[in-house]
Design an enzyme around this catalytic site. Sequence first.
Site, PDB file in Angstrom:
ATOM      1  N   ARG A  33     112.878  23.867  -1.955  1.00 48.69           N
ATOM      2  CA  ARG A  33     112.041  23.665  -0.750  1.00 48.69           C
ATOM      3  C   ARG A  33     111.549  24.970  -0.141  1.00 48.69           C
ATOM      4  NH1 ARG A  33     115.747  19.480  -0.038  1.00 48.69           N
ATOM      5  NH2 ARG A  33     114.757  17.461  -0.427  1.00 48.69           N
ATOM      6  N   LYS A  55      97.797  30.818   0.360  1.00 54.31           N
ATOM      7  CA  LYS A  55      97.448  29.561  -0.325  1.00 54.31           C
ATOM      8  C   LYS A  55      97.935  29.674  -1.751  1.00 54.31           C
ATOM      9  CE  LYS A  55      92.940  28.295   1.089  1.00 54.31           C
ATOM     10  NZ  LYS A  55      91.741  27.574   0.660  1.00 54.31           N
ATOM     11  N   GLU A  97      83.692  38.579  -4.782  1.00 62.92           N
ATOM     12  CA  GLU A  97      84.446  38.209  -3.568  1.00 62.92           C
ATOM     13  C   GLU A  97      84.405  39.339  -2.538  1.00 62.92           C
ATOM     14  OE1 GLU A  97      85.328  35.202  -3.128  1.00 62.92           O
ATOM     15  OE2 GLU A  97      85.536  34.381  -5.151  1.00 62.92           O
ATOM     16  N   LYS A 139      89.810  39.531   4.666  1.00 64.63           N
ATOM     17  CA  LYS A 139      90.387  38.214   4.382  1.00 64.63           C
ATOM     18  C   LYS A 139      91.648  38.003   5.227  1.00 64.63           C
ATOM     19  CE  LYS A 139      92.066  34.714   1.455  1.00 64.63           C
ATOM     20  NZ  LYS A 139      92.186  34.073   0.174  1.00 64.63           N
ATOM     21  N   GLU A 149      93.313  26.636   7.595  1.00 69.52           N
ATOM     22  CA  GLU A 149      91.934  26.268   7.307  1.00 69.52           C
ATOM     23  C   GLU A 149      91.430  25.132   8.187  1.00 69.52           C
ATOM     24  OE1 GLU A 149      91.215  26.337   3.101  1.00 69.52           O
ATOM     25  OE2 GLU A 149      89.128  25.756   3.346  1.00 69.52           O
ATOM     26  N   ARG A 153      88.639  29.717   8.720  1.00 63.84           N
ATOM     27  CA  ARG A 153      88.915  30.111   7.331  1.00 63.84           C
ATOM     28  C   ARG A 153      87.889  29.530   6.362  1.00 63.84           C
ATOM     29  NH1 ARG A 153      94.959  30.544   4.573  1.00 63.84           N
ATOM     30  NH2 ARG A 153      94.249  31.215   2.523  1.00 63.84           N
ATOM     31  N   ASN A 157      84.538  30.193   2.243  1.00 62.27           N
ATOM     32  CA  ASN A 157      83.916  29.378   1.191  1.00 62.27           C
ATOM     33  C   ASN A 157      82.454  29.728   0.960  1.00 62.27           C
ATOM     34  OD1 ASN A 157      86.139  27.785   0.490  1.00 62.27           O
ATOM     35  ND2 ASN A 157      85.840  26.484   2.278  1.00 62.27           N
ATOM     36  N   HIS A 160      80.779  29.308  -2.341  1.00 63.09           N
ATOM     37  CA  HIS A 160      81.677  28.572  -3.230  1.00 63.09           C
ATOM     38  C   HIS A 160      81.290  27.110  -3.417  1.00 63.09           C
ATOM     39  CE1 HIS A 160      83.940  32.207  -2.964  1.00 63.09           C
ATOM     40  NE2 HIS A 160      84.896  31.746  -3.719  1.00 63.09           N
ATOM     41  N   HIS A 164      81.062  26.364  -7.112  1.00 64.15           N
ATOM     42  CA  HIS A 164      81.916  25.383  -7.804  1.00 64.15           C
ATOM     43  C   HIS A 164      81.077  24.334  -8.529  1.00 64.15           C
ATOM     44  CE1 HIS A 164      85.648  26.271  -5.106  1.00 64.15           C
ATOM     45  NE2 HIS A 164      85.627  27.022  -6.184  1.00 64.15           N
ATOM     46  N   HIS A 176      83.611  32.336 -12.884  1.00 67.33           N
ATOM     47  CA  HIS A 176      83.708  32.063 -11.450  1.00 67.33           C
ATOM     48  C   HIS A 176      82.959  33.092 -10.601  1.00 67.33           C
ATOM     49  CE1 HIS A 176      85.474  30.613  -7.725  1.00 67.33           C
ATOM     50  NE2 HIS A 176      85.833  31.843  -7.443  1.00 67.33           N
TER      51      HIS A 176
HETATM   52  N1  LIG Z   1      95.106  31.307  -3.561  1.00 67.85           N
HETATM   53  C1  LIG Z   1      93.905  31.696  -3.215  1.00 67.85           C
HETATM   54  O1  LIG Z   1      93.587  31.829  -2.029  1.00 67.85           O
HETATM   55  C2  LIG Z   1      92.902  31.985  -4.295  1.00 67.85           C
HETATM   56  C3  LIG Z   1      91.697  32.599  -3.942  1.00 67.85           C
HETATM   57  C4  LIG Z   1      90.811  32.908  -4.960  1.00 67.85           C
HETATM   58  C5  LIG Z   1      91.108  32.599  -6.277  1.00 67.85           C
HETATM   59  N2  LIG Z   1      92.284  31.981  -6.575  1.00 67.85           N
HETATM   60  C6  LIG Z   1      92.615  31.646  -7.959  1.00 67.85           C
HETATM   61  O2  LIG Z   1      92.710  32.858  -8.705  1.00 67.85           O
HETATM   62  C7  LIG Z   1      92.435  32.572 -10.065  1.00 67.85           C
HETATM   63  C8  LIG Z   1      91.544  33.664 -10.634  1.00 67.85           C
HETATM   64  O3  LIG Z   1      92.209  34.895 -10.519  1.00 67.85           O
HETATM   65  P1  LIG Z   1      91.770  36.182 -11.367  1.00 67.85           P
HETATM   66  O4  LIG Z   1      90.314  36.380 -11.237  1.00 67.85           O
HETATM   67  O5  LIG Z   1      92.701  37.260 -10.986  1.00 67.85           O
HETATM   68  O6  LIG Z   1      91.943  35.704 -12.873  1.00 67.85           O
HETATM   69  P2  LIG Z   1      93.219  35.565 -13.829  1.00 67.85           P
HETATM   70  O7  LIG Z   1      94.497  35.536 -13.098  1.00 67.85           O
HETATM   71  O8  LIG Z   1      92.906  34.437 -14.753  1.00 67.85           O
HETATM   72  O9  LIG Z   1      93.141  36.923 -14.652  1.00 67.85           O
HETATM   73  C9  LIG Z   1      92.009  37.159 -15.479  1.00 67.85           C
HETATM   74  C10 LIG Z   1      92.441  37.768 -16.816  1.00 67.85           C
HETATM   75  O10 LIG Z   1      92.798  39.133 -16.608  1.00 67.85           O
HETATM   76  C11 LIG Z   1      94.067  39.398 -17.213  1.00 67.85           C
HETATM   77  N3  LIG Z   1      94.641  40.492 -16.435  1.00 67.85           N
HETATM   78  C12 LIG Z   1      95.226  40.432 -15.213  1.00 67.85           C
HETATM   79  N4  LIG Z   1      95.501  41.670 -14.765  1.00 67.85           N
HETATM   80  C13 LIG Z   1      95.098  42.544 -15.723  1.00 67.85           C
HETATM   81  C14 LIG Z   1      95.099  43.966 -15.820  1.00 67.85           C
HETATM   82  N5  LIG Z   1      95.533  44.737 -14.831  1.00 67.85           N
HETATM   83  N6  LIG Z   1      94.601  44.525 -16.952  1.00 67.85           N
HETATM   84  C15 LIG Z   1      94.113  43.734 -17.957  1.00 67.85           C
HETATM   85  N7  LIG Z   1      94.069  42.394 -17.909  1.00 67.85           N
HETATM   86  C16 LIG Z   1      94.550  41.803 -16.800  1.00 67.85           C
HETATM   87  C17 LIG Z   1      94.776  38.077 -17.169  1.00 67.85           C
HETATM   88  O11 LIG Z   1      95.798  38.014 -18.139  1.00 67.85           O
HETATM   89  C18 LIG Z   1      93.651  37.098 -17.460  1.00 67.85           C
HETATM   90  O12 LIG Z   1      93.402  37.025 -18.845  1.00 67.85           O
HETATM   91  C19 LIG Z   1      91.822  31.187 -10.120  1.00 67.85           C
HETATM   92  O13 LIG Z   1      92.744  30.277 -10.661  1.00 67.85           O
HETATM   93  C20 LIG Z   1      91.547  30.853  -8.666  1.00 67.85           C
HETATM   94  O14 LIG Z   1      91.662  29.476  -8.395  1.00 67.85           O
HETATM   95  C21 LIG Z   1      93.185  31.684  -5.608  1.00 67.85           C
END
Ligand SMILES: NC(=O)c1ccc[n+]([C@@H]2O[C@H](COP(=O)([O-])OP(=O)(O)OC[C@H]3O[C@@H](n4cnc5c(N)ncnc54)[C@H](O)[C@@H]3O)[C@@H](O)[C@H]2O)c1
Length: 277
Positions: A33, A55, A97, A139, A149, A153, A157, A160, A164, A176
């Site tokens: 939990r 989030k 972003e 942010k 949100e 917040r 978006n 987005h 999306h 993305h």
């Molecule tokens: N929680 C939130 O508020 C929030 C906000 C925005 C996005 N997200 C989520 O984040 C995700 C996207 O995140 P992302 O863009 O970081 O992509 P990701 O986590 O998929 O990473 C992209 C690629 O880069 C590689 N990688 C990571 N760090 C590296 C490094 N230092 N050197 C080489 N390769 C590396 C990873 O293995 C992967 O193949 C989505 O699932 C999205 O929904 C969440």
Amino acid sequence: LLADRWGRDLVILALGGGVVTDLAGFVAATYLRGVPWVALPTTLLGMVDAAIGGKTGVNTPAGKNLVGAFHRPLAVVADLRTLTTLPDEVLRAGLAEMVKHAALADRGLLDALAGSAPAFASRDLAIIEPLVARAAAIKAAVVARDEHEAGLRQVLNFGHTVGHALEAASGLALPHGQAVAIGMVVEARAACRAGRFPPGDLARLVDVLERLGLPTRAPGPLRLEALRSAFAVDKKNRGGEVRFSIPRALGDVGDGADGHAGSLDLDEVLRALGDPA
Ligand SMILES: NC(=O)c1ccc[n+]([C@@H]2O[C@H](COP(=O)([O-])OP(=O)(O)OC[C@H]3O[C@@H](n4cnc5c(N)ncnc54)[C@H](O)[C@@H]3O)[C@@H](O)[C@H]2O)c1
């Protein structure tokens, strides 16, 4: 964790991109939990966005962002040297972003980003570190005012809703970051036509995105029906309306009470999507 019978006296360290911090944060939110966690983002998008704000969640076949929890990390620690191994395409998703955060709250950051493409390309950390820190702080400030949100917040978006829909309509072929970049331009253009966004700011937004190597127009022929159905499942739908979050001008989301998230005419948005200019 269960097999090894970890108790509550653990801290989960989430080292990776947004996928890892979302998943590890969700595990931390639900294991026993809720146990503490620390985010160690290694992607630009993680540093300025995904790891900040508490989030967490996992994607499901039914859609993105439907299963998750609000669970703040104890700390977010970003070592920008990890960006040196990050592929350019992944880096650009983070740049989109950063532009969004600047477009919402800081014209100065937008100007700095416009001239920083070479620094990001060469991973010149001395130049990019203050820009990353500023984007992350924007942010954090928005989230601090509206953690769950309820209102403000939603400005995060920006770009987005259309982004999306484009991602979904492309069968997730469109990355993305590119989808968000196009989404910001399309939403701003539709708002501009509705008299709710300054035309000069639209041109500036397009200019900054292009300098950073991000697209500003939808690729190829658009499948309008696929887009319409993607909008229809958008989780921000309220009473059948598609909601859009658009700043009043670059660097200005207003007082957060209203004016930043509202409905635009869907046909106008689809026209703005199809527009070549
Ligand atoms: N929680 C939130 O508020 C929030 C906000 C925005 C996005 N997200 C989520 O984040 C995700 C996207 O995140 P992302 O863009 O970081 O992509 P990701 O986590 O998929 O990473 C992209 C690629 O880069 C590689 N990688 C990571 N760090 C590296 C490094 N230092 N050197 C080489 N390769 C590396 C990873 O293995 C992967 O193949 C989505 O699932 C999205 O929904 C969440």
